[in-house]
Design an enzyme around this catalytic site. Sequence first.
Site, PDB file in Angstrom:
ATOM      1  N   HIS A 110       0.353  13.215  -5.839  1.00 18.55           N
ATOM      2  CA  HIS A 110      -0.112  12.200  -4.883  1.00 18.55           C
ATOM      3  C   HIS A 110       0.818  10.985  -4.877  1.00 18.55           C
ATOM      4  CE1 HIS A 110      -3.807  11.816  -2.366  1.00 18.55           C
ATOM      5  NE2 HIS A 110      -3.362  10.576  -2.228  1.00 18.55           N
TER       6      HIS A 110
ATOM      7  N   TYR B 126      -9.873  15.298   3.576  1.00 25.00           N
ATOM      8  CA  TYR B 126     -10.561  14.820   2.381  1.00 25.00           C
ATOM      9  C   TYR B 126     -12.007  15.289   2.470  1.00 25.00           C
ATOM     10  CZ  TYR B 126      -6.811  11.650   0.912  1.00 25.00           C
ATOM     11  OH  TYR B 126      -5.627  11.135   0.476  1.00 25.00           O
TER      12      TYR B 126
ATOM     13  N   ARG C 149      -5.056   1.233  -7.982  1.00 24.34           N
ATOM     14  CA  ARG C 149      -3.756   0.719  -7.561  1.00 24.34           C
ATOM     15  C   ARG C 149      -3.847  -0.807  -7.559  1.00 24.34           C
ATOM     16  NH1 ARG C 149      -4.394   5.123  -2.763  1.00 24.34           N
ATOM     17  NH2 ARG C 149      -4.524   6.909  -4.187  1.00 24.34           N
TER      18      ARG C 149
ATOM     19  N   THR D  26      -6.655  18.317   0.438  1.00 21.72           N
ATOM     20  CA  THR D  26      -6.171  17.541  -0.705  1.00 21.72           C
ATOM     21  C   THR D  26      -7.145  17.695  -1.856  1.00 21.72           C
ATOM     22  OG1 THR D  26      -4.933  15.944   0.609  1.00 21.72           O
ATOM     23  CG2 THR D  26      -5.652  15.226  -1.560  1.00 21.72           C
TER      24      THR D  26
ATOM     25  N   TYR E  42       0.837  -1.198   0.000  1.00 18.39           N
ATOM     26  CA  TYR E  42       0.000   0.000   0.000  1.00 18.39           C
ATOM     27  C   TYR E  42       0.874   1.251   0.000  1.00 18.39           C
ATOM     28  CZ  TYR E  42      -3.057   3.730   1.639  1.00 18.39           C
ATOM     29  OH  TYR E  42      -3.724   4.924   1.759  1.00 18.39           O
TER      30      TYR E  42
ATOM     31  N   SER F 138      -3.526  12.341   8.329  1.00 23.11           N
ATOM     32  CA  SER F 138      -4.483  12.116   7.242  1.00 23.11           C
ATOM     33  C   SER F 138      -5.887  11.879   7.785  1.00 23.11           C
ATOM     34  CB  SER F 138      -4.049  10.896   6.426  1.00 23.11           C
ATOM     35  OG  SER F 138      -5.060  10.515   5.503  1.00 23.11           O
TER      36      SER F 138
ATOM     37  N   ARG G 173       0.100   8.144  -7.289  1.00 27.69           N
ATOM     38  CA  ARG G 173      -0.974   7.224  -6.919  1.00 27.69           C
ATOM     39  C   ARG G 173      -2.321   7.612  -7.526  1.00 27.69           C
ATOM     40  NH1 ARG G 173       0.207   4.173  -2.474  1.00 27.69           N
ATOM     41  NH2 ARG G 173      -1.760   4.443  -1.355  1.00 27.69           N
TER      42      ARG G 173
ATOM     43  N   GLN H 195      -4.842  16.934   7.521  1.00 27.24           N
ATOM     44  CA  GLN H 195      -5.187  16.873   6.098  1.00 27.24           C
ATOM     45  C   GLN H 195      -6.635  16.469   5.933  1.00 27.24           C
ATOM     46  OE1 GLN H 195      -5.676  13.583   4.630  1.00 27.24           O
ATOM     47  NE2 GLN H 195      -6.331  14.454   2.690  1.00 27.24           N
TER      48      GLN H 195
ATOM     49  N   LYS I  32      -3.142  20.938  -1.341  1.00 23.76           N
ATOM     50  CA  LYS I  32      -2.218  19.902  -1.815  1.00 23.76           C
ATOM     51  C   LYS I  32      -2.748  19.243  -3.087  1.00 23.76           C
ATOM     52  CE  LYS I  32      -0.027  15.589  -0.216  1.00 23.76           C
ATOM     53  NZ  LYS I  32      -0.654  14.559  -1.096  1.00 23.76           N
TER      54      LYS I  32
END
Length: 382
Positions: free
Chosen positions: A273, A127, A162, A153, A22, A104, A276, A125, A249
């Site tokens: 990122h 989301y 991924r 972000t 990961y 995060s 990613r 951070q 970001k």
Amino acid sequence: MLTIADLKQRARRRVPKMFFDYADSGAWTESTYRANEADFAAIKLRQRVLVDMTNRSLESTMIGQTVAMPVALAPTGLTGMQHADGEMLAAQAAEEFGVPFTLSTMSICSIEDVASVTTKPFWFQLYVMKDRDFVANLIDRAKAANCSALMLTADLQILGQRHKDLRNGLSAPPKFTPKHIWQMATRPAWCMGMLGTSRRTFRNIAGHAKGVTDLSSLSAWTAEQFDPQLSWKDVEWIKERWGGKLIIKGILDAEDARMAAATGADAIIVSNHGGRQLDGAPSSISVLPEIVDAVGDRIEVHFDGGIRSGQDVLKALCLGAKGTYIGRPFLYGLGAGGKAGVRLALDIIRKELDVTLALCGKRNIADAGPDLLYKAPGKAAP
């Protein structure tokens, strides 16, 4: 262990494959992930000799905050699956070292967990989810924890695929299939650490998001709740709700950088990122100079993506970044040795940055600039 690569190899032996992969993966073909590192290697430094190398200093500032060196720990999801209580340990290591730690939204340890073991403000951070009440609550919780900066972000409205995560059946906590049981059984120290903590799922979400009552619904919620409609107009209400330092970001284009600067944010982070998200996008370091040229006089420009050494940090600073972020390097340290491993990762970066600066003929990190970069014959300066 002398290099970040040494920490990486130790972490590979200590962390179950699904969680190591990961941290160590990119989207699709991973071409952008690889370019982030390769393009740094192509930049050469200018050696200078017979200059005074005494009394060197790496101390700097990032968004007005004094830092021991212009390096912060980047926000990384599932950090607490690299090592038990990983976010708490990394935050403590960063605080003791004198650099910022960024937590995060998708962390294993919660905002409150990290606040309980630190004495200085950390960064958070964000989301943005479809459930705006939950987003507002996250902002309020970060304020209550005395976080000194909010990092929005902007490049994860939808998830890049991924392949490693899909093949590994990644989840937190891990599933108890024969494959996953074998991965954990071969990492006994990791298992003992996990048995000693109750923090094994997304604690910023569990118990806070509406309708999330068990782990299966939590998994569905996180997959469905990232907001694909997030736009520049949302920055205004986030900035107003937060009321403090704001960092955006995920900027990889000069036009987006100008739009970010117009929001009144305090800094932007040039970032793809970690390779990613958009596979086939340019490396972060290759677009840094044009973004600095576009907005460097209007907003503080930070950098993220591909840093694996102190030399890489110096190259980013020479190209105009006012601060840099390390994600994988500190995760490798955490997986390799917990809090001490994070401290070692920071020590490695610091020593490499310090010695490299001296060998380029400078004593103060504030003097890092394009004059420290080697200009190949027949080529324009970077």
